[in-house]
Design a protein around this motif. Sequence first.
Motif, PDB file in Angstrom:
ATOM      1  N   ALA A 176      16.244  12.487   8.653  1.00 25.24           N
ATOM      2  CA  ALA A 176      14.981  12.514   9.204  1.00 25.24           C
ATOM      3  C   ALA A 176      14.864  13.928   9.990  1.00 25.24           C
ATOM      4  CB  ALA A 176      15.878  11.546  10.552  1.00 25.24           C
ATOM      5  N   SER A 177      15.599  14.940   9.611  1.00 26.30           N
ATOM      6  CA  SER A 177      15.143  16.023  10.681  1.00 26.30           C
ATOM      7  C   SER A 177      14.523  16.594   9.770  1.00 26.30           C
ATOM      8  CB  SER A 177      16.225  16.644  11.342  1.00 26.30           C
ATOM      9  OG  SER A 177      17.428  16.962   9.778  1.00 26.30           O
ATOM     10  N   TRP A 178      15.287  16.719   8.651  1.00 27.54           N
ATOM     11  CA  TRP A 178      14.263  17.604   7.305  1.00 27.54           C
ATOM     12  C   TRP A 178      13.134  16.674   7.244  1.00 27.54           C
ATOM     13  CZ3 TRP A 178      17.316  18.321   2.547  1.00 27.54           C
ATOM     14  CH2 TRP A 178      18.399  19.496   2.258  1.00 27.54           C
ATOM     15  N   LEU A 179      12.889  16.314   7.511  1.00 20.73           N
ATOM     16  CA  LEU A 179      11.244  15.258   7.250  1.00 20.73           C
ATOM     17  C   LEU A 179      10.554  16.208   7.664  1.00 20.73           C
ATOM     18  CD1 LEU A 179      10.885  10.967   7.070  1.00 20.73           C
ATOM     19  CD2 LEU A 179      11.095  12.595   5.512  1.00 20.73           C
ATOM     20  N   LEU A 180      10.920  16.216   9.090  1.00 18.18           N
ATOM     21  CA  LEU A 180       9.793  16.922  10.898  1.00 18.18           C
ATOM     22  C   LEU A 180       9.715  18.655   9.974  1.00 18.18           C
ATOM     23  CD1 LEU A 180      10.814  15.278  13.544  1.00 18.18           C
ATOM     24  CD2 LEU A 180       8.051  15.258  12.648  1.00 18.18           C
ATOM     25  N   LYS A 193       8.543   5.821   6.510  1.00 19.23           N
ATOM     26  CA  LYS A 193       8.073   3.807   5.839  1.00 19.23           C
ATOM     27  C   LYS A 193       9.155   4.154   4.492  1.00 19.23           C
ATOM     28  CE  LYS A 193       4.197   2.578   8.839  1.00 19.23           C
ATOM     29  NZ  LYS A 193       3.089   2.554   8.764  1.00 19.23           N
ATOM     30  N   LEU A 194       8.998   5.404   3.960  1.00 19.13           N
ATOM     31  CA  LEU A 194       9.597   4.817   2.477  1.00 19.13           C
ATOM     32  C   LEU A 194      10.391   5.755   2.251  1.00 19.13           C
ATOM     33  CD1 LEU A 194       8.813   4.317  -0.485  1.00 19.13           C
ATOM     34  CD2 LEU A 194       8.000   6.756  -0.825  1.00 19.13           C
ATOM     35  N   VAL A 195      11.687   6.104   2.961  1.00 15.69           N
ATOM     36  CA  VAL A 195      12.366   6.516   3.115  1.00 15.69           C
ATOM     37  C   VAL A 195      13.289   6.141   3.811  1.00 15.69           C
ATOM     38  CG1 VAL A 195      14.221   8.527   3.538  1.00 15.69           C
ATOM     39  CG2 VAL A 195      11.542   9.378   2.212  1.00 15.69           C
ATOM     40  N   PHE A 196      13.081   5.132   4.914  1.00 12.08           N
ATOM     41  CA  PHE A 196      14.317   4.797   6.102  1.00 12.08           C
ATOM     42  C   PHE A 196      14.710   4.460   4.996  1.00 12.08           C
ATOM     43  CE2 PHE A 196      12.686   7.478   9.654  1.00 12.08           C
ATOM     44  CZ  PHE A 196      13.259   8.645   9.681  1.00 12.08           C
ATOM     45  N   PRO A 197      13.854   2.875   4.355  1.00 13.17           N
ATOM     46  CA  PRO A 197      14.837   2.060   4.175  1.00 13.17           C
ATOM     47  C   PRO A 197      15.394   2.067   2.684  1.00 13.17           C
ATOM     48  CG  PRO A 197      12.420   1.429   4.657  1.00 13.17           C
ATOM     49  CD  PRO A 197      12.715   2.420   4.282  1.00 13.17           C
ATOM     50  N   GLU A 237       0.889  -1.012  -0.038  1.00 14.25           N
ATOM     51  CA  GLU A 237       0.040  -0.014   0.118  1.00 14.25           C
ATOM     52  C   GLU A 237       0.713   1.105  -0.207  1.00 14.25           C
ATOM     53  OE1 GLU A 237      -3.485   2.492   2.247  1.00 14.25           O
ATOM     54  OE2 GLU A 237      -2.964   0.655   3.343  1.00 14.25           O
ATOM     55  N   ILE A 238       1.927   1.173   0.443  1.00  8.96           N
ATOM     56  CA  ILE A 238       2.546   2.484   0.839  1.00  8.96           C
ATOM     57  C   ILE A 238       2.973   2.594  -0.870  1.00  8.96           C
ATOM     58  CG2 ILE A 238       5.104   3.077   1.254  1.00  8.96           C
ATOM     59  CD1 ILE A 238       4.593   1.371   4.240  1.00  8.96           C
ATOM     60  N   TYR A 239       3.930   1.510  -1.512  1.00  8.88           N
ATOM     61  CA  TYR A 239       4.327   1.685  -2.138  1.00  8.88           C
ATOM     62  C   TYR A 239       3.286   2.043  -3.339  1.00  8.88           C
ATOM     63  CZ  TYR A 239       8.931   0.776  -1.356  1.00  8.88           C
ATOM     64  OH  TYR A 239      10.336   0.877  -1.376  1.00  8.88           O
ATOM     65  N   ARG A 262      -0.105  10.895   9.328  1.00 13.81           N
ATOM     66  CA  ARG A 262      -0.009   9.977   8.395  1.00 13.81           C
ATOM     67  C   ARG A 262       0.953  10.311   7.052  1.00 13.81           C
ATOM     68  NH1 ARG A 262      -2.229   8.324   3.854  1.00 13.81           N
ATOM     69  NH2 ARG A 262      -3.239   6.275   3.217  1.00 13.81           N
ATOM     70  N   GLU A 263       1.048  10.701   6.555  1.00 16.59           N
ATOM     71  CA  GLU A 263       1.906  11.501   5.795  1.00 16.59           C
ATOM     72  C   GLU A 263       3.364  11.343   5.789  1.00 16.59           C
ATOM     73  OE1 GLU A 263       2.391  12.158   1.221  1.00 16.59           O
ATOM     74  OE2 GLU A 263       1.010  12.012   2.553  1.00 16.59           O
ATOM     75  N   ILE A 264       3.317  12.145   7.491  1.00 18.69           N
ATOM     76  CA  ILE A 264       4.853  11.862   7.395  1.00 18.69           C
ATOM     77  C   ILE A 264       5.105  10.752   8.148  1.00 18.69           C
ATOM     78  CG2 ILE A 264       6.610  13.206   9.756  1.00 18.69           C
ATOM     79  CD1 ILE A 264       4.290  15.301   9.634  1.00 18.69           C
ATOM     80  N   PHE A 265       5.097   9.966   8.818  1.00 21.10           N
ATOM     81  CA  PHE A 265       5.033   8.401   8.761  1.00 21.10           C
ATOM     82  C   PHE A 265       5.047   7.642   7.465  1.00 21.10           C
ATOM     83  CE2 PHE A 265       4.433  10.266  13.165  1.00 21.10           C
ATOM     84  CZ  PHE A 265       5.157   8.757  13.844  1.00 21.10           C
ATOM     85  N   LEU A 266       4.168   7.959   6.574  1.00 21.71           N
ATOM     86  CA  LEU A 266       4.204   6.988   5.693  1.00 21.71           C
ATOM     87  C   LEU A 266       5.434   7.990   4.524  1.00 21.71           C
ATOM     88  CD1 LEU A 266       2.157   5.668   3.704  1.00 21.71           C
ATOM     89  CD2 LEU A 266       1.278   7.583   2.705  1.00 21.71           C
TER      90      LEU A 266
END
Length: 431
Positions: free
Chosen positions: A357-361, A309-313, A5-7, A302-306
Amino acid sequence: MAFREIYSTQIAKVLTWNSLAMLMKLISGFVSIKVVAVLVGPNGVALIGQLNNFMTIVLAISTGGVLNGVTKYLAEYRNRPAWKTYQVIYSAVSAIILMTLIMSLTIAFGSNFFSNWILNSEKFKLIFLLLGLLICFNVANSLFLSILNGLKIFKVHVKSNISSSCISLVLSIFFTYRFGLYGAMLSIVVSQSAIFIFNLFLFRKHGWPIIQKAYYFGRLNKYILKRLGSYSIMTLMGIVALPISQMIIRKFLVEHYSLFSAGLWEAMNRLSSVYLMLITTSLSVYYLPRLAEIDSYYDLRREIFLIAKLVFPILIGGLFFVFFFREVVITLLFSSEFERMEVLFKYQLIGDFFKIASWLLAFLMVAKKMTGVYIASEIFFNLLLIGFSYMLIGRIGVLGASIAYCVSYIMYFLLMLWVFRGVVFNNKFFE
Protein backbone atom coordinates in the motif's frame (compact mmCIF):
# COMPACT_ATOMS: atom_id res chain seq x y z
CA MET A 1 -15.14 2.53 -12.68
CA ALA A 2 -16.52 -0.87 -13.60
CA PHE A 3 -14.54 -3.99 -12.75
CA ARG A 4 -14.51 -5.01 -16.43
CA GLU A 5 -13.04 -1.66 -17.43
CA ILE A 6 -10.27 -2.00 -14.88
CA TYR A 7 -9.18 -5.32 -16.30
CA SER A 8 -9.17 -3.94 -19.85
CA THR A 9 -6.44 -1.43 -19.02
CA GLN A 10 -2.78 -1.76 -19.92
CA ILE A 11 -1.79 -2.91 -16.42
CA ALA A 12 -4.08 -5.92 -16.87
CA LYS A 13 -2.35 -6.65 -20.19
CA VAL A 14 1.03 -6.45 -18.48
CA LEU A 15 -0.21 -8.85 -15.81
CA THR A 16 -1.37 -11.19 -18.56
CA TRP A 17 1.98 -11.05 -20.34
CA ASN A 18 3.71 -11.58 -17.03
CA SER A 19 1.50 -14.44 -15.88
CA LEU A 20 3.70 -17.21 -17.27
CA ALA A 21 6.88 -15.49 -16.10
CA MET A 22 5.40 -15.00 -12.64
CA LEU A 23 4.26 -18.61 -12.53
CA MET A 24 7.79 -19.73 -13.33
CA LYS A 25 9.25 -17.36 -10.76
CA LEU A 26 6.82 -18.53 -8.11
CA ILE A 27 7.50 -22.20 -8.87
CA SER A 28 11.26 -21.72 -8.98
CA GLY A 29 11.17 -19.55 -5.86
CA PHE A 30 9.14 -22.06 -3.86
CA VAL A 31 11.16 -25.06 -5.07
CA SER A 32 14.41 -23.23 -4.29
CA ILE A 33 13.13 -22.40 -0.79
CA LYS A 34 12.27 -26.07 -0.23
CA VAL A 35 15.58 -27.42 -1.52
CA VAL A 36 17.67 -24.97 0.47
CA ALA A 37 15.57 -25.37 3.63
CA VAL A 38 15.79 -29.16 3.59
CA LEU A 39 19.48 -29.41 2.65
CA VAL A 40 21.00 -26.60 4.74
CA GLY A 41 18.44 -25.92 7.50
CA PRO A 42 17.71 -22.65 9.33
CA ASN A 43 21.37 -21.96 10.03
CA GLY A 44 22.24 -22.15 6.35
CA VAL A 45 19.21 -20.07 5.39
CA ALA A 46 20.44 -17.30 7.70
CA LEU A 47 23.89 -17.24 6.09
CA ILE A 48 22.41 -17.28 2.59
CA GLY A 49 20.27 -14.31 3.62
CA GLN A 50 23.42 -12.41 4.56
CA LEU A 51 25.00 -13.20 1.18
CA ASN A 52 21.86 -12.19 -0.73
CA ASN A 53 21.67 -8.87 1.11
CA PHE A 54 25.34 -8.20 0.40
CA MET A 55 24.88 -9.00 -3.30
CA THR A 56 21.93 -6.61 -3.47
CA ILE A 57 24.10 -3.84 -2.05
CA VAL A 58 26.98 -4.66 -4.42
CA LEU A 59 24.71 -4.68 -7.47
CA ALA A 60 23.16 -1.36 -6.54
CA ILE A 61 26.55 0.30 -6.14
CA SER A 62 27.92 -1.37 -9.30
CA THR A 63 25.08 0.03 -11.39
CA GLY A 64 25.59 3.44 -9.83
CA GLY A 65 21.93 3.32 -8.86
CA VAL A 66 20.95 4.70 -12.27
CA LEU A 67 18.76 1.85 -13.58
CA ASN A 68 15.47 3.41 -12.46
CA GLY A 69 16.62 6.62 -14.12
CA VAL A 70 17.36 4.74 -17.34
CA THR A 71 13.85 3.26 -17.29
CA LYS A 72 12.25 6.64 -16.62
CA TYR A 73 14.13 8.66 -19.25
CA LEU A 74 13.87 6.01 -21.97
CA ALA A 75 10.11 5.94 -21.36
CA GLU A 76 10.01 9.74 -21.34
CA TYR A 77 12.07 10.10 -24.55
CA ARG A 78 10.42 7.19 -26.38
CA ASN A 79 8.49 9.47 -28.74
CA ARG A 80 11.19 12.12 -29.05
CA PRO A 81 14.26 12.38 -31.32
CA ALA A 82 16.37 9.22 -31.19
CA TRP A 83 19.57 11.03 -30.16
CA LYS A 84 18.04 11.69 -26.74
CA THR A 85 17.63 7.93 -26.20
CA TYR A 86 21.20 7.32 -27.38
CA GLN A 87 22.61 9.89 -24.97
CA VAL A 88 20.73 8.36 -22.02
CA ILE A 89 22.09 4.89 -22.79
CA TYR A 90 25.63 6.09 -23.53
CA SER A 91 25.85 8.18 -20.37
CA ALA A 92 24.37 5.43 -18.19
CA VAL A 93 26.64 2.71 -19.59
CA SER A 94 29.72 4.89 -19.09
CA ALA A 95 28.87 5.46 -15.43
CA ILE A 96 28.01 1.80 -14.86
CA ILE A 97 31.27 0.49 -16.38
CA LEU A 98 33.31 2.71 -14.05
CA MET A 99 31.38 1.74 -10.90
CA THR A 100 31.37 -1.97 -11.80
CA LEU A 101 35.13 -1.99 -12.28
CA ILE A 102 35.68 -0.36 -8.89
CA MET A 103 33.34 -2.77 -7.09
CA SER A 104 34.72 -5.81 -8.90
CA LEU A 105 38.30 -5.05 -7.87
CA THR A 106 37.29 -4.13 -4.32
CA ILE A 107 35.43 -7.39 -3.69
CA ALA A 108 37.94 -9.63 -5.48
CA PHE A 109 40.95 -8.28 -3.59
CA GLY A 110 38.99 -8.03 -0.33
CA SER A 111 37.39 -11.47 -0.55
CA ASN A 112 38.95 -12.70 2.69
CA PHE A 113 37.81 -9.60 4.58
CA PHE A 114 34.25 -9.76 3.24
CA SER A 115 34.00 -13.50 4.00
CA ASN A 116 34.85 -12.84 7.65
CA TRP A 117 32.75 -9.70 7.92
CA ILE A 118 29.57 -10.96 6.25
CA LEU A 119 29.61 -14.69 7.04
CA ASN A 120 31.95 -14.83 10.06
CA SER A 121 34.26 -17.36 8.40
CA GLU A 122 37.22 -17.42 6.01
CA LYS A 123 36.05 -20.60 4.29
CA PHE A 124 33.70 -18.64 2.00
CA LYS A 125 36.37 -16.34 0.54
CA LEU A 126 36.21 -18.13 -2.85
CA ILE A 127 32.53 -17.18 -3.04
CA PHE A 128 33.40 -13.51 -2.68
CA LEU A 129 36.31 -13.79 -5.12
CA LEU A 130 33.93 -15.22 -7.74
CA LEU A 131 31.38 -12.53 -6.92
CA GLY A 132 33.97 -9.86 -7.65
CA LEU A 133 34.94 -11.47 -10.94
CA LEU A 134 31.39 -12.19 -12.14
CA ILE A 135 29.44 -9.16 -10.90
CA CYS A 136 29.75 -7.62 -14.38
CA PHE A 137 27.30 -10.22 -15.74
CA ASN A 138 24.76 -9.40 -13.05
CA VAL A 139 25.10 -5.72 -13.89
CA ALA A 140 24.70 -6.37 -17.62
CA ASN A 141 21.51 -8.38 -17.05
CA SER A 142 20.02 -5.63 -14.91
CA LEU A 143 20.93 -2.97 -17.47
CA PHE A 144 19.37 -4.96 -20.31
CA LEU A 145 16.12 -5.35 -18.39
CA SER A 146 16.00 -1.65 -17.53
CA ILE A 147 16.38 -0.74 -21.22
CA LEU A 148 13.65 -3.20 -22.23
CA ASN A 149 11.41 -1.83 -19.49
CA GLY A 150 11.95 1.79 -20.49
CA LEU A 151 11.30 1.01 -24.16
CA LYS A 152 8.22 -1.02 -23.16
CA ILE A 153 9.40 -4.18 -24.88
CA PHE A 154 7.45 -6.20 -22.35
CA LYS A 155 7.35 -9.56 -24.14
CA VAL A 156 11.13 -9.84 -24.36
CA HIS A 157 11.30 -8.71 -20.73
CA VAL A 158 8.99 -11.58 -19.82
CA LYS A 159 11.03 -14.13 -21.81
CA SER A 160 14.15 -12.98 -19.98
CA ASN A 161 12.44 -13.40 -16.62
CA ILE A 162 11.30 -16.91 -17.52
CA SER A 163 14.78 -17.98 -18.60
CA SER A 164 16.33 -16.43 -15.47
CA SER A 165 13.94 -18.35 -13.21
CA CYS A 166 14.60 -21.68 -14.93
CA ILE A 167 18.38 -21.29 -15.02
CA SER A 168 18.58 -20.12 -11.40
CA LEU A 169 16.42 -23.02 -10.22
CA VAL A 170 18.42 -25.68 -12.04
CA LEU A 171 21.74 -24.33 -10.77
CA SER A 172 20.40 -23.92 -7.22
CA ILE A 173 19.18 -27.52 -7.07
CA PHE A 174 22.35 -28.95 -8.61
CA PHE A 175 24.91 -27.02 -6.56
CA THR A 176 22.99 -27.25 -3.26
CA TYR A 177 22.42 -30.99 -3.62
CA ARG A 178 26.03 -31.55 -4.66
CA PHE A 179 27.87 -29.22 -2.27
CA GLY A 180 25.38 -28.27 0.46
CA LEU A 181 25.57 -24.75 1.90
CA TYR A 182 28.70 -23.90 -0.08
CA GLY A 183 26.97 -25.00 -3.27
CA ALA A 184 23.88 -22.92 -2.52
CA MET A 185 26.06 -19.83 -2.20
CA LEU A 186 27.99 -20.78 -5.32
CA SER A 187 24.77 -21.04 -7.35
CA ILE A 188 23.73 -17.53 -6.25
CA VAL A 189 27.01 -16.08 -7.50
CA VAL A 190 27.46 -17.95 -10.79
CA SER A 191 23.84 -18.13 -12.01
CA GLN A 192 23.91 -14.62 -13.49
CA SER A 193 26.75 -15.62 -15.82
CA ALA A 194 24.63 -18.38 -17.35
CA ILE A 195 21.60 -16.08 -17.49
CA PHE A 196 23.68 -13.44 -19.29
CA ILE A 197 24.62 -15.88 -22.06
CA PHE A 198 20.96 -16.75 -22.65
CA ASN A 199 19.86 -13.11 -22.49
CA LEU A 200 22.32 -12.18 -25.22
CA PHE A 201 20.26 -14.21 -27.69
CA LEU A 202 17.07 -12.44 -26.62
CA PHE A 203 18.56 -8.99 -26.46
CA ARG A 204 20.52 -8.91 -29.70
CA LYS A 205 17.35 -8.54 -31.81
CA HIS A 206 15.49 -5.94 -29.75
CA GLY A 207 17.89 -4.09 -27.48
CA TRP A 208 21.34 -4.61 -28.96
CA PRO A 209 20.77 -2.44 -32.10
CA ILE A 210 19.83 0.46 -29.83
CA ILE A 211 22.98 0.02 -27.74
CA GLN A 212 25.07 -0.13 -30.93
CA LYS A 213 23.53 3.12 -32.18
CA ALA A 214 24.07 4.66 -28.75
CA TYR A 215 27.74 3.67 -28.94
CA TYR A 216 28.22 5.26 -32.39
CA PHE A 217 25.92 8.26 -32.11
CA GLY A 218 25.63 8.83 -28.36
CA ARG A 219 27.73 11.25 -26.36
CA LEU A 220 28.48 11.68 -22.68
CA ASN A 221 25.93 14.29 -21.65
CA LYS A 222 26.58 16.13 -18.38
CA TYR A 223 22.97 17.24 -18.11
CA ILE A 224 21.70 13.66 -18.43
CA LEU A 225 24.37 12.42 -16.01
CA LYS A 226 23.18 15.01 -13.51
CA ARG A 227 19.57 13.88 -13.92
CA LEU A 228 20.57 10.23 -13.63
CA GLY A 229 22.60 11.21 -10.59
CA SER A 230 19.49 12.33 -8.77
CA TYR A 231 18.03 8.88 -9.40
CA SER A 232 21.33 7.34 -8.34
CA ILE A 233 21.03 8.85 -4.88
CA MET A 234 17.42 7.75 -4.51
CA THR A 235 18.01 4.25 -5.86
CA LEU A 236 21.10 3.61 -3.78
CA MET A 237 19.26 4.73 -0.67
CA GLY A 238 16.20 2.64 -1.53
CA ILE A 239 18.05 -0.53 -2.52
CA VAL A 240 20.93 -0.42 -0.05
CA ALA A 241 19.19 0.79 3.11
CA LEU A 242 16.87 -2.19 3.67
CA PRO A 243 19.50 -4.93 3.07
CA ILE A 244 21.84 -3.14 5.47
CA SER A 245 19.04 -2.98 8.04
CA GLN A 246 18.30 -6.68 7.54
CA MET A 247 21.97 -7.58 7.94
CA ILE A 248 22.13 -5.58 11.17
CA ILE A 249 18.96 -7.22 12.52
CA ARG A 250 20.15 -10.70 11.49
CA LYS A 251 23.49 -10.16 13.23
CA PHE A 252 21.64 -8.93 16.33
CA LEU A 253 19.53 -12.11 16.34
CA VAL A 254 22.63 -14.29 15.99
CA GLU A 255 24.50 -12.51 18.77
CA HIS A 256 21.61 -12.40 21.27
CA TYR A 257 19.84 -15.66 20.38
CA SER A 258 21.16 -18.00 17.70
CA LEU A 259 21.84 -18.53 14.03
CA PHE A 260 18.78 -20.80 14.12
CA SER A 261 16.50 -17.89 15.14
CA ALA A 262 18.00 -15.71 12.42
CA GLY A 263 17.26 -18.53 9.96
CA LEU A 264 13.58 -18.63 10.94
CA TRP A 265 13.31 -14.88 10.43
CA GLU A 266 15.11 -15.07 7.09
CA ALA A 267 12.84 -17.91 5.95
CA MET A 268 9.80 -15.74 6.69
CA ASN A 269 11.33 -12.83 4.77
CA ARG A 270 12.15 -15.03 1.79
CA LEU A 271 8.68 -16.53 1.69
CA SER A 272 7.21 -13.04 1.83
CA SER A 273 9.32 -11.82 -1.09
CA VAL A 274 8.28 -14.79 -3.24
CA TYR A 275 4.50 -14.53 -2.77
CA LEU A 276 4.60 -10.75 -3.27
CA MET A 277 6.57 -11.20 -6.48
CA LEU A 278 3.57 -11.06 -8.80
CA ILE A 279 2.60 -7.61 -7.57
CA THR A 280 6.06 -6.08 -7.11
CA THR A 281 7.36 -7.23 -10.50
CA SER A 282 4.29 -6.05 -12.39
CA LEU A 283 4.48 -2.67 -10.68
CA SER A 284 8.14 -2.32 -11.64
CA VAL A 285 7.48 -3.29 -15.25
CA TYR A 286 4.43 -1.07 -15.78
CA TYR A 287 3.81 1.32 -12.90
CA LEU A 288 7.07 3.31 -12.72
CA PRO A 289 7.29 4.04 -16.47
CA ARG A 290 3.60 4.94 -16.50
CA LEU A 291 3.91 7.40 -13.60
CA ALA A 292 6.94 8.94 -15.30
CA GLU A 293 4.88 9.65 -18.42
CA ILE A 294 1.97 11.34 -16.64
CA ASP A 295 2.02 15.13 -16.35
CA SER A 296 -1.64 15.73 -15.55
CA TYR A 297 -2.72 15.72 -11.91
CA TYR A 298 -6.07 14.13 -12.72
CA ASP A 299 -4.48 11.35 -14.81
CA LEU A 300 -1.96 10.72 -12.04
CA ARG A 301 -4.62 10.35 -9.36
CA ARG A 302 -6.74 8.19 -11.66
CA GLU A 303 -3.80 5.88 -12.38
CA ILE A 304 -2.96 5.39 -8.70
CA PHE A 305 -6.52 4.54 -7.74
CA LEU A 306 -6.89 2.31 -10.79
CA ILE A 307 -3.86 0.28 -9.78
CA ALA A 308 -5.05 0.16 -6.16
CA LYS A 309 -8.42 -1.28 -7.24
CA LEU A 310 -6.62 -3.96 -9.22
CA VAL A 311 -3.89 -4.79 -6.71
CA PHE A 312 -5.68 -4.76 -3.35
CA PRO A 313 -8.17 -7.61 -4.01
CA ILE A 314 -5.32 -9.84 -5.23
CA LEU A 315 -3.10 -8.83 -2.32
CA ILE A 316 -5.71 -9.28 0.42
CA GLY A 317 -6.92 -12.60 -0.98
CA GLY A 318 -3.36 -13.91 -1.20
CA LEU A 319 -2.44 -12.81 2.32
CA PHE A 320 -5.52 -14.44 3.86
CA PHE A 321 -4.79 -17.64 1.95
CA VAL A 322 -1.20 -17.77 3.22
CA PHE A 323 -2.28 -17.04 6.80
CA PHE A 324 -5.01 -19.68 7.04
CA PHE A 325 -2.84 -22.33 5.39
CA ARG A 326 0.41 -21.34 7.10
CA GLU A 327 0.97 -24.80 8.62
CA VAL A 328 0.59 -26.39 5.20
CA VAL A 329 2.90 -23.75 3.70
CA ILE A 330 5.61 -24.53 6.26
CA THR A 331 5.28 -28.27 5.64
CA LEU A 332 5.34 -27.97 1.86
CA LEU A 333 8.00 -25.30 1.46
CA PHE A 334 10.31 -25.90 4.40
CA SER A 335 10.89 -28.76 6.82
CA SER A 336 10.05 -29.74 10.37
CA GLU A 337 12.97 -27.60 11.58
CA PHE A 338 11.01 -24.48 10.58
CA GLU A 339 7.79 -25.22 12.50
CA ARG A 340 8.52 -22.48 15.03
CA MET A 341 8.26 -19.79 12.36
CA GLU A 342 4.44 -20.15 12.42
CA VAL A 343 4.16 -17.39 15.04
CA LEU A 344 5.80 -14.92 12.63
CA PHE A 345 3.11 -15.09 9.95
CA LYS A 346 0.47 -12.76 11.41
CA TYR A 347 2.67 -9.70 11.81
CA GLN A 348 4.61 -10.39 8.63
CA LEU A 349 1.44 -10.53 6.53
CA ILE A 350 0.01 -7.35 8.04
CA GLY A 351 3.34 -5.66 7.33
CA ASP A 352 3.26 -6.95 3.76
CA PHE A 353 -0.13 -5.36 3.16
CA PHE A 354 1.06 -1.94 4.33
CA LYS A 355 4.31 -2.41 2.43
CA ILE A 356 2.50 -2.72 -0.91
CA ALA A 357 0.00 0.00 0.00
CA SER A 358 2.81 2.40 0.81
CA TRP A 359 4.74 1.46 -2.35
CA LEU A 360 1.81 2.51 -4.54
CA LEU A 361 2.45 6.04 -3.29
CA ALA A 362 6.20 5.81 -2.74
CA PHE A 363 6.77 5.07 -6.46
CA LEU A 364 5.68 8.66 -7.06
CA MET A 365 8.80 9.91 -5.32
CA VAL A 366 10.96 8.05 -7.82
CA ALA A 367 8.86 8.90 -10.87
CA LYS A 368 8.68 12.61 -9.98
CA LYS A 369 12.29 12.77 -8.74
CA MET A 370 11.44 13.89 -5.20
CA THR A 371 14.99 13.16 -4.05
CA GLY A 372 15.01 14.88 -0.66
CA VAL A 373 11.65 13.47 0.44
CA TYR A 374 12.59 10.00 -0.76
CA ILE A 375 15.89 9.93 1.13
CA ALA A 376 14.28 11.27 4.29
CA SER A 377 11.48 8.68 4.12
CA GLU A 378 13.93 5.80 3.60
CA ILE A 379 16.04 6.92 6.55
CA PHE A 380 12.87 7.28 8.63
CA PHE A 381 11.66 3.76 7.79
CA ASN A 382 14.96 1.96 8.29
CA LEU A 383 15.72 3.70 11.56
CA LEU A 384 12.26 2.67 12.74
CA LEU A 385 12.86 -0.92 11.61
CA ILE A 386 16.24 -1.21 13.33
CA GLY A 387 15.08 0.64 16.45
CA PHE A 388 11.90 -1.38 16.95
CA SER A 389 13.78 -4.61 16.18
CA TYR A 390 16.46 -3.92 18.78
CA MET A 391 13.84 -2.99 21.36
CA LEU A 392 11.47 -5.91 20.70
CA ILE A 393 13.99 -8.67 19.96
CA GLY A 394 15.62 -8.03 23.31
CA ARG A 395 12.26 -8.62 25.01
CA ILE A 396 10.43 -11.31 23.01
CA GLY A 397 13.02 -12.81 20.67
CA VAL A 398 12.59 -13.44 16.94
CA LEU A 399 8.88 -12.54 17.08
CA GLY A 400 10.00 -9.01 17.90
CA ALA A 401 11.62 -8.71 14.47
CA SER A 402 8.32 -9.49 12.73
CA ILE A 403 6.37 -7.07 14.93
CA ALA A 404 8.97 -4.39 14.21
CA TYR A 405 8.52 -5.03 10.47
CA CYS A 406 4.76 -4.68 10.79
CA VAL A 407 4.79 -1.51 12.89
CA SER A 408 7.47 0.14 10.74
CA TYR A 409 5.49 -0.34 7.50
CA ILE A 410 2.28 0.93 9.11
CA MET A 411 4.09 4.10 10.12
CA TYR A 412 5.72 4.35 6.68
CA PHE A 413 2.30 4.07 5.04
CA LEU A 414 0.97 6.87 7.25
CA LEU A 415 3.95 8.97 6.23
CA MET A 416 3.21 8.35 2.55
CA LEU A 417 -0.43 9.35 3.08
CA TRP A 418 0.74 12.60 4.61
CA VAL A 419 3.35 13.30 1.89
CA PHE A 420 0.85 12.64 -0.93
CA ARG A 421 -2.26 13.90 0.83
CA GLY A 422 -2.86 16.16 -2.16
CA VAL A 423 -3.22 13.16 -4.45
CA VAL A 424 -5.03 10.81 -2.09
CA PHE A 425 -7.52 13.32 -0.73
CA ASN A 426 -8.21 15.08 -4.03
CA ASN A 427 -6.23 18.28 -3.49
CA LYS A 428 -3.89 19.71 -6.07
CA PHE A 429 -0.52 17.95 -6.24
CA PHE A 430 1.35 19.86 -8.94
CA GLU A 431 0.29 23.26 -7.73
